[in-house]
Scaffold this active site. Structure first.
Site, PDB file in Angstrom:
ATOM      1  N   SER A  21       0.841  -1.152  -0.024  1.00 18.32           N
ATOM      2  CA  SER A  21       0.057   0.169   0.006  1.00 18.32           C
ATOM      3  C   SER A  21       0.920   1.265  -0.088  1.00 18.32           C
ATOM      4  O   SER A  21       1.813   1.485   0.829  1.00 18.32           O
ATOM      5  CB  SER A  21      -0.893  -0.029   1.165  1.00 18.32           C
ATOM      6  OG  SER A  21      -1.517   1.270   1.211  1.00 18.32           O
ATOM      7  N   GLY A  46      -3.698   3.989   0.966  1.00 13.75           N
ATOM      8  CA  GLY A  46      -3.986   3.860   2.362  1.00 13.75           C
ATOM      9  C   GLY A  46      -5.593   4.553   2.174  1.00 13.75           C
ATOM     10  O   GLY A  46      -5.465   5.706   1.565  1.00 13.75           O
ATOM     11  N   ALA A  70       6.558  10.835   4.808  1.00 17.43           N
ATOM     12  CA  ALA A  70       5.720  11.312   5.533  1.00 17.43           C
ATOM     13  C   ALA A  70       4.508  11.762   4.949  1.00 17.43           C
ATOM     14  O   ALA A  70       3.903  12.867   5.153  1.00 17.43           O
ATOM     15  CB  ALA A  70       6.458  12.568   6.615  1.00 17.43           C
ATOM     16  N   GLY A  72       1.468  10.937   4.983  1.00 18.92           N
ATOM     17  CA  GLY A  72       0.322  11.162   5.888  1.00 18.92           C
ATOM     18  C   GLY A  72      -1.020  10.900   5.418  1.00 18.92           C
ATOM     19  O   GLY A  72      -2.098  11.396   5.626  1.00 18.92           O
ATOM     20  N   ASN A  99      -6.303  -1.069   1.733  1.00 20.10           N
ATOM     21  CA  ASN A  99      -5.607  -0.824   3.073  1.00 20.10           C
ATOM     22  C   ASN A  99      -6.285   0.249   3.825  1.00 20.10           C
ATOM     23  O   ASN A  99      -6.649   1.166   3.057  1.00 20.10           O
ATOM     24  CB  ASN A  99      -4.032  -0.292   2.790  1.00 20.10           C
ATOM     25  CG  ASN A  99      -3.292   0.196   3.760  1.00 20.10           C
ATOM     26  OD1 ASN A  99      -3.704   1.304   4.229  1.00 20.10           O
ATOM     27  ND2 ASN A  99      -2.625  -0.919   4.200  1.00 20.10           N
ATOM     28  N   CYS A 130       0.725   3.330  10.833  1.00 21.19           N
ATOM     29  CA  CYS A 130       1.248   4.652  10.234  1.00 21.19           C
ATOM     30  C   CYS A 130       2.019   5.287  11.051  1.00 21.19           C
ATOM     31  O   CYS A 130       1.377   5.964  11.961  1.00 21.19           O
ATOM     32  CB  CYS A 130       0.077   5.506   9.406  1.00 21.19           C
ATOM     33  SG  CYS A 130       1.044   6.531   8.252  1.00 21.19           S
ATOM     34  N   LYS A 165      -2.063  -4.862   9.566  1.00 27.45           N
ATOM     35  CA  LYS A 165      -0.655  -4.409   9.292  1.00 27.45           C
ATOM     36  C   LYS A 165       0.233  -3.819  10.380  1.00 27.45           C
ATOM     37  O   LYS A 165      -0.317  -3.134  11.010  1.00 27.45           O
ATOM     38  CB  LYS A 165      -0.758  -3.265   8.201  1.00 27.45           C
ATOM     39  CG  LYS A 165       0.753  -3.119   7.608  1.00 27.45           C
ATOM     40  CD  LYS A 165       0.727  -2.374   6.378  1.00 27.45           C
ATOM     41  CE  LYS A 165       2.220  -2.190   6.044  1.00 27.45           C
ATOM     42  NZ  LYS A 165       2.011  -1.251   4.542  1.00 27.45           N
ATOM     43  N   ASN A 192       5.533  -2.259   8.605  1.00 29.77           N
ATOM     44  CA  ASN A 192       5.347  -0.913   8.244  1.00 29.77           C
ATOM     45  C   ASN A 192       6.519  -0.296   8.115  1.00 29.77           C
ATOM     46  O   ASN A 192       7.778  -0.936   8.666  1.00 29.77           O
ATOM     47  CB  ASN A 192       4.175  -0.156   8.741  1.00 29.77           C
ATOM     48  CG  ASN A 192       3.519   1.047   8.012  1.00 29.77           C
ATOM     49  OD1 ASN A 192       3.897   1.509   7.300  1.00 29.77           O
ATOM     50  ND2 ASN A 192       2.171   1.145   8.191  1.00 29.77           N
ATOM     51  N   THR A 193       6.506   1.092   8.078  1.00 36.37           N
ATOM     52  CA  THR A 193       7.876   1.763   8.165  1.00 36.37           C
ATOM     53  C   THR A 193       8.349   1.908   9.372  1.00 36.37           C
ATOM     54  O   THR A 193       7.744   1.961  10.444  1.00 36.37           O
ATOM     55  CB  THR A 193       7.729   3.047   7.395  1.00 36.37           C
ATOM     56  OG1 THR A 193       6.710   3.766   8.163  1.00 36.37           O
ATOM     57  CG2 THR A 193       7.497   3.073   5.776  1.00 36.37           C
TER      58      THR A 193
HETATM   59  C1  LIG Z   1       5.361   6.603  -0.176  1.00 31.03           C
HETATM   60  C2  LIG Z   1       4.911   5.665   0.870  1.00 31.03           C
HETATM   61  C3  LIG Z   1       3.697   5.524   1.308  1.00 31.03           C
HETATM   62  C4  LIG Z   1       3.038   4.532   2.055  1.00 31.03           C
HETATM   63  N1  LIG Z   1       1.482   4.425   2.211  1.00 31.03           N
HETATM   64  C5  LIG Z   1       1.168   3.539   2.977  1.00 31.03           C
HETATM   65  C6  LIG Z   1      -0.156   3.429   3.421  1.00 31.03           C
HETATM   66  O1  LIG Z   1      -1.017   4.310   2.836  1.00 31.03           O
HETATM   67  N2  LIG Z   1      -0.665   2.208   4.275  1.00 31.03           N
HETATM   68  C7  LIG Z   1       0.255   1.417   4.721  1.00 31.03           C
HETATM   69  O2  LIG Z   1      -0.135   0.635   5.170  1.00 31.03           O
HETATM   70  N3  LIG Z   1       1.546   1.466   4.483  1.00 31.03           N
HETATM   71  C8  LIG Z   1       1.878   2.523   3.635  1.00 31.03           C
HETATM   72  N4  LIG Z   1       3.483   2.375   3.625  1.00 31.03           N
HETATM   73  C9  LIG Z   1       4.334   1.767   3.816  1.00 31.03           C
HETATM   74  C10 LIG Z   1       4.631   0.572   2.842  1.00 31.03           C
HETATM   75  O3  LIG Z   1       3.378  -0.165   2.372  1.00 31.03           O
HETATM   76  C11 LIG Z   1       5.335  -0.499   3.429  1.00 31.03           C
HETATM   77  O4  LIG Z   1       5.058  -1.238   4.841  1.00 31.03           O
HETATM   78  C12 LIG Z   1       6.779  -0.107   3.806  1.00 31.03           C
HETATM   79  O5  LIG Z   1       7.240   0.769   2.934  1.00 31.03           O
HETATM   80  C13 LIG Z   1       7.929  -1.289   4.001  1.00 31.03           C
HETATM   81  O6  LIG Z   1       8.197  -1.974   2.781  1.00 31.03           O
HETATM   82  P1  LIG Z   1       9.125  -1.503   1.613  1.00 31.03           P
HETATM   83  O7  LIG Z   1      10.769  -1.358   2.327  1.00 31.03           O
HETATM   84  O8  LIG Z   1       9.295  -2.502   0.326  1.00 31.03           O
HETATM   85  O9  LIG Z   1       8.782  -0.302   0.883  1.00 31.03           O
HETATM   86  C14 LIG Z   1       4.057   3.500   2.396  1.00 31.03           C
HETATM   87  C15 LIG Z   1       5.268   3.740   2.233  1.00 31.03           C
HETATM   88  C16 LIG Z   1       5.896   4.669   1.280  1.00 31.03           C
HETATM   89  C17 LIG Z   1       7.147   4.620   1.092  1.00 31.03           C
END
Ligand SMILES: Cc1cc2nc3c(=O)[nH]c(=O)nc-3n(C[C@H](O)[C@H](O)[C@H](O)COP(=O)(O)O)c2cc1C
Length: 302
Positions: A21, A46, A70, A72, A99, A130, A165, A192-193
């Site tokens: 997502s 999201g 960020a 958001g 999501n 988040c 998540k 997540n991040t």
């Molecule tokens: C620009 C951006 C937007 C994101 N938006 C969401 C979101 O809306 N909902 C969510 O659960 N995770 C969101 N994430 C997290 C990712 O889905 C993922 O969990 C995280 O980036 C780790 O995986 P990756 O290292 O492969 O990116 C976002 C990540 C990025 C970089």
């Protein structure tokens, strides 16, 4: 060709490769680059009950082997999604999954109730993790009681596959996983991040408007992998692994560590076709090692 089929709750995946997502739009944005039907599923951007403008700019920054964001949870709200986006994506030939996030339990429930009515959305991923929103978001996912409460409330109104998540910004992610499993989650996805920050030394100002943001990309992979490994050993429900996956080898590592499926996030920005390459790479790996099904390698390492 090995059998790549996977089941998660009532959800059937043609292969274990999903897109994360926030990194893959609503899928259609990538349709010019790849055949969307080749991957197991897509988690759309999201979605929240009410529209959200997201955070002020700047809200993205590059880091060594990764990025800080960020954003958001900027989105136009669930009703807009249902009326204007769902009709365009519902016939994409893969699992289109939403999501969902919220500031209160009531928000999550109302959003999930609406998503539950959409015939072509077989699963919801509750984002209780988040780090980039002031209220709610990660707050729900960093405490066992609140994580359990939100899942319990959503489970009552959401009857399809419920994926939760999880946030890595906790002392012990396995405790949160166990808490949401006990309330009826069909699967957990992680991570997540990771909370991070950067400072512009010339300006002596934070790089992101929010000061802190979420770190993702290849740099987080070893952290994500150990969390997936420990979580898969702690719960009975499937674990969907993500965090830093950039090629088939990373994906196989997560599956060997215990992930039933994987998601690719940040790397889609670097190579929009990475997910299809990962499907092919997993297939070749299984053939090369004489496995007939991807299920044979889940958690299978010594
Ligand atoms: C620009 C951006 C937007 C994101 N938006 C969401 C979101 O809306 N909902 C969510 O659960 N995770 C969101 N994430 C997290 C990712 O889905 C993922 O969990 C995280 O980036 C780790 O995986 P990756 O290292 O492969 O990116 C976002 C990540 C990025 C970089």
């Amino acid at each position: 060709m090995a059998n790549l089929n996977i089941n998660i709750g009532k959800l059937h995946l043609k292969n274990p490769v999903l897109t994360a997502s926030g990194t893959f739009g609503y899928g259609l944005e990538y349709a010019d680059f790849m055949d969307l039907s080749k991957i197991g599923g897509i988690f759309v951007k999201g979605t929240t009950l009410n529209p959200r403008e997201g955070n002020d700019y700047p809200r993205m920054a590059e880091t060594p082997s990764g990025m800080l964001n960020a954003v958001g949870l900027q989105n136009k709200g669930v009703d807009y999604f249902i009326n204007y986006i769902y009709p365009d994506i519902k016939d994409i030939e893969t699992n289109m999954m939403v999501n969902a996030s919220g500031s209160t339990i009531e928000d999550y429930v109302a959003c999930a109730e609406k998503i539950n009515t959409l015939e072509k959305i077989p699963a919801i991923e509750l984002n209780i993790s988040c780090p980039n929103v002031k209220q709610g978001g990660m707050a729900f996912g960093t405490n066992c009681n609140s994580a359990a409460e939100v899942v319990k409330a959503v489970r009552k109104v959401y009857h399809k596959t419920l994926i939760v998540k999880l946030s890595p910004n906790v002392t012990d992610i396995t405790e949160i996983a166990k808490a949401v499993e006990a309330e009826g989650a069909d699967a957990v996805s992680l991570i997540n991040t990771l909370l991070g920050m950067a400072i512009d030394v010339e300006k002596r100002k934070p790089v992101l408007s929010t000061i802190t943001g979420g770190l993702s990309g290849p740099s987080v992979k070893p952290i994500a992998l150990q969390m997936v490994y420990r979580t898969a050993k702690s719960v009975q429900i499937p674990v969907i692994g993500l965090g830093g996956i950039s090629n088939w080898k990373d994906a196989v590592e997560f599956i060997l560590a215990g992930a039933t499926a994987i998601q690719i996030g940040t790397y889609n920005f670097i190579d929009p076709t990475v997910s299809v390459k990962v499907v092919d790479g997993i297939n070749e790996y299984l053939d090369r090692h004489g496995f007939t099904s991807v299920q044979e390698i889940i958690g299978n390492f010594v």
